[in-house]
Enzyme design. Structure first.
Site, short mmCIF file in Angstrom:
data_model
loop_
_atom_site.label_atom_id
_atom_site.label_comp_id
_atom_site.label_asym_id
_atom_site.label_seq_id
_atom_site.Cartn_x
_atom_site.Cartn_y
_atom_site.Cartn_z
N ASN A 92 -8.97 17.19 -9.84
CA ASN A 92 -9.31 16.22 -8.81
C ASN A 92 -10.71 16.61 -8.34
OD1 ASN A 92 -9.63 14.71 -6.50
ND2 ASN A 92 -7.64 15.23 -5.63
N HIS B 88 -5.84 5.79 -2.42
CA HIS B 88 -4.85 6.85 -2.15
C HIS B 88 -3.50 6.56 -2.82
CE1 HIS B 88 -7.26 8.02 1.66
NE2 HIS B 88 -7.47 8.90 0.71
N HIS C 215 -1.66 8.39 5.12
CA HIS C 215 -2.36 9.47 4.42
C HIS C 215 -3.60 9.80 5.25
CE1 HIS C 215 -3.85 11.67 0.74
NE2 HIS C 215 -4.95 11.55 1.45
N GLY D 81 -6.31 12.43 5.63
CA GLY D 81 -7.08 13.59 5.20
C GLY D 81 -8.53 13.34 5.59
N GLY E 232 -10.46 11.50 3.79
CA GLY E 232 -10.31 10.05 3.66
C GLY E 232 -8.96 9.72 4.30
N ASP F 232 -14.44 17.58 10.74
CA ASP F 232 -13.24 18.37 10.51
C ASP F 232 -12.32 18.29 11.74
OD1 ASP F 232 -11.56 20.82 10.56
OD2 ASP F 232 -12.60 21.21 8.68
N MET F 233 -11.14 17.71 11.57
CA MET F 233 -10.24 17.49 12.70
C MET F 233 -9.85 18.80 13.38
SD MET F 233 -8.76 15.26 14.54
CE MET F 233 -8.49 13.66 13.81
N ILE G 266 -4.49 16.16 7.87
CA ILE G 266 -4.30 15.87 9.30
C ILE G 266 -2.85 15.44 9.54
CG2 ILE G 266 -5.00 14.36 11.19
CD1 ILE G 266 -7.78 14.16 9.77
N GLY G 267 -2.34 14.59 8.67
CA GLY G 267 -0.97 14.08 8.85
C GLY G 267 0.06 15.19 8.80
N GLU G 268 -0.17 16.20 7.95
CA GLU G 268 0.80 17.28 7.80
C GLU G 268 0.64 18.36 8.87
OE1 GLU G 268 0.42 18.72 3.72
OE2 GLU G 268 0.38 16.64 3.02
P1 ADP Z 1 -9.04 15.80 1.50
O1 ADP Z 1 -9.07 14.34 1.80
O2 ADP Z 1 -10.39 16.40 1.34
O3 ADP Z 1 -8.03 16.22 0.46
P2 ADP Z 1 -7.21 17.10 3.34
O4 ADP Z 1 -6.02 16.27 3.03
O5 ADP Z 1 -7.20 18.53 2.93
O6 ADP Z 1 -8.55 16.43 2.89
O7 ADP Z 1 -7.40 17.03 4.94
C1 ADP Z 1 -8.52 17.59 5.54
C2 ADP Z 1 -8.42 17.35 7.04
O8 ADP Z 1 -7.22 17.97 7.54
C3 ADP Z 1 -9.60 17.95 7.81
O9 ADP Z 1 -10.04 17.06 8.84
C4 ADP Z 1 -8.96 19.18 8.44
O10 ADP Z 1 -9.58 19.59 9.63
C5 ADP Z 1 -7.57 18.66 8.73
N1 ADP Z 1 -6.67 19.77 9.01
C6 ADP Z 1 -6.27 20.74 8.17
N2 ADP Z 1 -5.52 21.66 8.83
C7 ADP Z 1 -5.45 21.23 10.13
C8 ADP Z 1 -4.82 21.72 11.31
N3 ADP Z 1 -4.11 22.85 11.30
N4 ADP Z 1 -4.97 21.01 12.45
C9 ADP Z 1 -5.68 19.88 12.48
N5 ADP Z 1 -6.31 19.36 11.41
C10 ADP Z 1 -6.19 20.03 10.24
#
Ligand code: ADP
Length: 395
Positions: free
Chosen positions: A9, A181, A208, A210, A212, A282-283, A328-330
């Site tokens: 990916n 997605h 979803h 993230g 994105g 970055d969330m 973010i969702g997880e």
């Molecule tokens: P991608 O789309 O690059 O695959 P991810 O699915 O890994 O991205 O999601 C990245 C986002 O998830 C970022 O904004 C990151 O800050 C957020 N994130 C990851 N862990 C946490 C957490 N513990 N609390 C809040 N946000 C988080």
């Protein structure tokens, strides 16, 4: 020797990879990892099937190494360091497959020409996805490769869900809502029976969230409507992308003298959480910040996600369950709560303790809508498709 499938990916600054054994039906990754910081300061990390860090050294990468150097290094590392592994096929995430790719496809020269033409529709992703395919073709010309499209899952949508209110000749030319997605939604759809039982074939909205971010309304575990459209810019507010925007803003910016290239950069790379906060895309970082602009960016993210989610309900004729997935969702209890608080009127009520502890079922008992956290696995969907479309090594 174990015949394996390499899943890639490839993004603008990271390369995620996973390795699946054919003789295990490609059901679980024997190796999974990432090269982050490509083009700047690449950092390699990998985990084995038990999730333990793999300590065998990756060769020095230099400070700004590009993907065409890193992929052959990765293949070499996988095949020489992971005793007994032979890569016999590669599967790739490819963001855009237009209308007619309703499923994964074996890579051919003709397919690559077709997919190159879609680069302007997904400038953040498509060039990197295709670069990874070209790199492998250059270093292992006989290796079968499979392209798995993020758009394919949405091809079950009816015509209304795919149409813009533009002159109809444009729809005939392919100016349609494609949705993205899809590999993630495909995975989520596959998990619904285990999580929801009888409700699995009901009306479900998967979020979803993230870097994105998009949402997808499913019925019978098939896509009915989604928030992303012609490009991966539409819909929810994202890390650096604006999401749904009055097209009048774009006309205004053009009128003010911005070039299409300037506007592309603004909307794809400088907007969203980054643009509104002025701090980060970055969330997790924004959540840790006390700056009012960071807090406003998070609130806007939640408000807009909830608004878009509610807008999908008519397409489903109601709602039985909401699924949160991706980074973010997880992992963000705060964002899940922020979104669900806007949806109380719809019958959504969270169990605060379950939400804070990232449990699977996070709705309160009296909630009329189930709310779940389901970790996504796009790589597994790609591995399964690659297994199906390619033959194992003979002899
Ligand atoms: P991608 O789309 O690059 O695959 P991810 O699915 O890994 O991205 O999601 C990245 C986002 O998830 C970022 O904004 C990151 O800050 C957020 N994130 C990851 N862990 C946490 C957490 N513990 N609390 C809040 N946000 C988080």
């Amino acid at each position: 020797m174990t015949d394996t499938i390499l899943v890639l990916n490839a993004g603008s600054s990271s390369l995620k990879f996973a390795v699946y054994a054919r003789n295990m039906g490609a059901t679980a990754a024997v190796l999974r990892g990432k090269i982050a910081g490509i083009g700047n300061n690449p950092v390699f990390s990998a985990r084995d099937s038990a999730g333990e860090p793999v300590v065998r050294d990756f060769p020095p990468m230099g400070s700004s190494t590009q993907i065409d150097i890193l992929i052959p290094m990765l293949i070499d590392w996988v095949q020489t360091n992971q005793i007994g592994i032979t890569i016999t096929a590669a599967g790739h995430r490819v963001v855009h497959g237009r209308r007619h790719h309703t499923g994964p496809a074996l890579v051919t020269d003709a397919l690559m020409v077709e997919l190159m033409a879609l680069v302007p529709l997904a400038p953040l992703h498509q060039p990197h996805n295709l670069a990874a395919i070209r790199c492998i073709a250059a270093s292992m010309p006989d290796l079968p490769q499979v392209a798995c499209f993020d758009t394919s899952f949405h091809r079950t949508q009816n015509r209304l869900a795919q149409l813009f209110a533009l002159p109809r000749a444009m729809a005939d030319e392919g100016v349609l809502r494609y949705g993205f997605h899809g590999l993630s939604y495909d995975y989520i759809a596959g998990t619904l029976p285990a999580h929801l039982g009888d409700k699995a074939d009901g009306r479900v909205i998967a979020c979803h969230l993230g870097n994105g971010a998009s949402i997808c309304g499913m019925h019978d575990r098939k896509s009915v409507a989604t928030s992303m459209g012609f490009t991966a810019l539409d819909g929810l507010m994202m890390g650096t992308r604006c999401g749904a925007l009055d097209p009048g803003v774009v006309l205004y910016l053009l009128d003010q003298g911005m070039t299409p290239q300037d506007i592309t950069k603004l909307l794809y790379e400088e907007s969203g959480l980054l643009g509104v906060s002025g701090i980060s895309n970055d969330m997790a970082l924004l959540e840790a910040s006390t700056a009012p602009n960071a807090q406003e960016a998070i609130e806007l993210f939640c408000y807009r996600a909830a608004s878009q989610l509610a807008a999908l309900v008519p397409a489903l004729g109601g709602l039985d369950a909401i699924i949160f997935t991706a980074g973010i969702g997880e992992k963000s209890a705060r964002v899940r709560k922020g979104i669900c608080d806007h949806l109380n009127w719809l019958g959504v009520d969270l169990n605060a303790v379950a939400n804070d502890s990232h449990a699977t079922h996070i709705n309160a008992p009296h909630s009329t809508i189930d709310v779940l956290i389901v970790p996504t696995d796009e790589e597994l969907v790609i591995a399964q498709a690659t297994l199906t479309l390619t033959e194992p090594r003979r002899g």
